[in-house]
Design an enzyme around this catalytic site. Structure first.
Site, PDB file in Angstrom:
ATOM      1  N   GLU A  22       0.838  -1.206   0.000  1.00 16.55           N
ATOM      2  CA  GLU A  22       0.000   0.000   0.000  1.00 16.55           C
ATOM      3  C   GLU A  22       0.872   1.256   0.000  1.00 16.55           C
ATOM      4  O   GLU A  22       2.020   1.236   0.441  1.00 16.55           O
ATOM      5  CB  GLU A  22      -0.941   0.009   1.197  1.00 16.55           C
ATOM      6  CG  GLU A  22      -0.234   0.079   2.540  1.00 16.55           C
ATOM      7  CD  GLU A  22      -1.103   0.681   3.616  1.00 16.55           C
ATOM      8  OE1 GLU A  22      -1.606   1.785   3.397  1.00 16.55           O
ATOM      9  OE2 GLU A  22      -1.245   0.054   4.675  1.00 16.55           O
ATOM     10  N   LYS A  83      -6.045  10.400   0.044  1.00 12.81           N
ATOM     11  CA  LYS A  83      -6.086   9.019   0.504  1.00 12.81           C
ATOM     12  C   LYS A  83      -7.346   8.388  -0.084  1.00 12.81           C
ATOM     13  O   LYS A  83      -8.443   8.892   0.115  1.00 12.81           O
ATOM     14  CB  LYS A  83      -6.127   8.958   2.033  1.00 12.81           C
ATOM     15  CG  LYS A  83      -6.038   7.541   2.601  1.00 12.81           C
ATOM     16  CD  LYS A  83      -6.311   7.528   4.092  1.00 12.81           C
ATOM     17  CE  LYS A  83      -5.248   8.245   4.874  1.00 12.81           C
ATOM     18  NZ  LYS A  83      -5.460   8.067   6.347  1.00 12.81           N
ATOM     19  N   VAL A 103      -5.708   0.168   2.835  1.00 15.16           N
ATOM     20  CA  VAL A 103      -5.733  -1.297   2.841  1.00 15.16           C
ATOM     21  C   VAL A 103      -6.872  -1.812   1.960  1.00 15.16           C
ATOM     22  O   VAL A 103      -6.695  -2.730   1.158  1.00 15.16           O
ATOM     23  CB  VAL A 103      -5.875  -1.830   4.281  1.00 15.16           C
ATOM     24  CG1 VAL A 103      -6.218  -3.324   4.282  1.00 15.16           C
ATOM     25  CG2 VAL A 103      -4.599  -1.585   5.068  1.00 15.16           C
ATOM     26  N   ASP A 135     -18.599   4.368  13.514  1.00 13.99           N
ATOM     27  CA  ASP A 135     -17.359   4.517  12.754  1.00 13.99           C
ATOM     28  C   ASP A 135     -16.622   3.182  12.674  1.00 13.99           C
ATOM     29  O   ASP A 135     -16.128   2.673  13.675  1.00 13.99           O
ATOM     30  CB  ASP A 135     -16.479   5.571  13.426  1.00 13.99           C
ATOM     31  CG  ASP A 135     -15.314   5.985  12.543  1.00 13.99           C
ATOM     32  OD1 ASP A 135     -15.219   5.475  11.415  1.00 13.99           O
ATOM     33  OD2 ASP A 135     -14.505   6.817  12.984  1.00 13.99           O
ATOM     34  N   SER A 137     -13.942   1.028   9.899  1.00 12.32           N
ATOM     35  CA  SER A 137     -13.121   1.134   8.700  1.00 12.32           C
ATOM     36  C   SER A 137     -13.688   0.325   7.543  1.00 12.32           C
ATOM     37  O   SER A 137     -14.214  -0.785   7.724  1.00 12.32           O
ATOM     38  CB  SER A 137     -11.702   0.645   9.005  1.00 12.32           C
ATOM     39  OG  SER A 137     -10.926   0.574   7.822  1.00 12.32           O
ATOM     40  N   ALA A 138     -13.545   0.876   6.344  1.00 11.94           N
ATOM     41  CA  ALA A 138     -13.940   0.152   5.133  1.00 11.94           C
ATOM     42  C   ALA A 138     -13.062  -1.069   4.904  1.00 11.94           C
ATOM     43  O   ALA A 138     -13.417  -1.952   4.108  1.00 11.94           O
ATOM     44  CB  ALA A 138     -13.862   1.084   3.920  1.00 11.94           C
ATOM     45  N   LYS A 156      -4.700  -1.596  14.305  1.00 11.44           N
ATOM     46  CA  LYS A 156      -4.072  -0.477  15.003  1.00 11.44           C
ATOM     47  C   LYS A 156      -4.579  -0.418  16.444  1.00 11.44           C
ATOM     48  O   LYS A 156      -5.777  -0.534  16.702  1.00 11.44           O
ATOM     49  CB  LYS A 156      -4.369   0.833  14.265  1.00 11.44           C
ATOM     50  CG  LYS A 156      -3.760   0.902  12.868  1.00 11.44           C
ATOM     51  CD  LYS A 156      -4.075   2.209  12.193  1.00 11.44           C
ATOM     52  CE  LYS A 156      -3.390   2.311  10.829  1.00 11.44           C
ATOM     53  NZ  LYS A 156      -3.983   1.387   9.832  1.00 11.44           N
TER      54      LYS A 156
END
Length: 297
Positions: A22, A83, A103, A135, A137-138, A156
């Site tokens: 990435e 991004k 990612v 919330d 992450s995709a 993370k």
């Protein structure tokens, strides 16, 4: 819209090992000029292990799978680069903008190109207090729907790791601990959560990846969780995380702005420790991904 570097095009034609990398870690994860130095080192690590590195990014609207040296330098030094996640790809490409790939987007593009191996640092996941913000992450949905073998060092540690693991289980995304039964915590070797499955060699992982086709469970990613060898001091980590979360709340930072804020807070307050660990993680994961790619031949 897609262009391959000469090295990647040759490797794909010859069906030789390729590892996707990435670009967000280069543009948004590491400080300049360290980011370019590390990017070049990581590509060399993959090459030395017998695979071809394929760093993925969007430059002036064109998706690049594998970057030439001048392109790597360009994205490393561009302070205004965007991004891009999966949802952004068509928009950014059509509008001729430049972006690093997350990612999720890197997994999607690598799969389009027929690349099975992907090395990154840490996964995105469910954010703290997600029951209020929704919330998430995709990355999670992308991993549930993309057949890619991704080597990472867990999620993370600024995230809700417990909730992230629960979502991955619900989405039927398998996780293998590499030489460990503990889920790594990115900066930390152990996040405090156990893993059901482990593998101790790249060959073992390659066999599992191949076996997924036989039982028709190859529609999702396979996560290989590779713990950092020399973790950050846990007391220091926990204190920085506590302080960073408090400052983010006071400043009214919410949603997708929280992750870059906290990562920057770690970089600014860990006296170089978070940077050291971040660099160690991506190098080790790239090496392992290349070894698995070679074992898959």
């Amino acid at each position: 819209m897609i262009k391959y570097s000469a090295a990647v095009a040759r490797a794909l034609k010859d069906k030789s090992p390729v590892v996707a990398l990435e670009s967000t870690i280069i543009t948004h994860g590491l400080p300049r000029p360290k980011n370019l130095e590390v990017a070049l080192e990581v590509e060399q690590i993959v090459t030395d292990a017998g695979a071809t590195p394929a760093t993925i990014a969007i430059i002036d609207g064109q998706i690049h799978i594998g970057l030439e040296p001048d392109q790597l330098t360009q994205i490393a030094n561009d302070e205004n680069i965007l991004k891009a996640s999966i949802r952004d790809l068509a928009i950014i490409s059509t509008q001729k903008k430049s972006a690093a790939t997350t990612v999720a987007a890197t997994s999607h593009i690598a799969n389009l190109a027929g690349i099975s191996l992907f090395a990154t640092g840490g996964l995105g996941g469910v954010h703290r207090e997600a029951w209020q913000s929704w919330d998430e992450s995709a990355d999670l949905l992308a991993l549930a729907n993309t057949p890619i073998l991704i080597v990472c060092s867990g999620a993370k540690s600024i995230l809700d790791v417990s909730a992230t693991l629960e979502r991955l289980e619900t989405l039927s995304v398998p996780i293998l601990g590499y030489k460990t039964n503990k889920f790594p915590g990115f900066y930390l070797t152990d996040s405090g959560f156990d893993l059901e499955h482990r593998a101790d060699t790249p060959q073992d992982i390659a066999q599992i990846w191949k076996a997924r086709s036989d039982v028709e469970t190859n529609n999702s990613a396979l996560i290989v969780a590779n713990p950092v060898g020399n973790q950050m001091d846990k007391a220091l980590h926990d204190q920085i995380l506590f302080d960073g979360l408090a400052k983010a709340k006071t400043a009214g930072i919410i949603g997708k702005a929280v992750t870059p804020f906290l990562l920057e807070y770690f970089h600014s307050n860990s006296k170089g420790e978070s940077l050291r660990v971040n660099v160690e993680i991506i190098k080790a994961n790239a090496a392992l991904a290349a070894q698995i790619a070679v074992a898959l031949r």
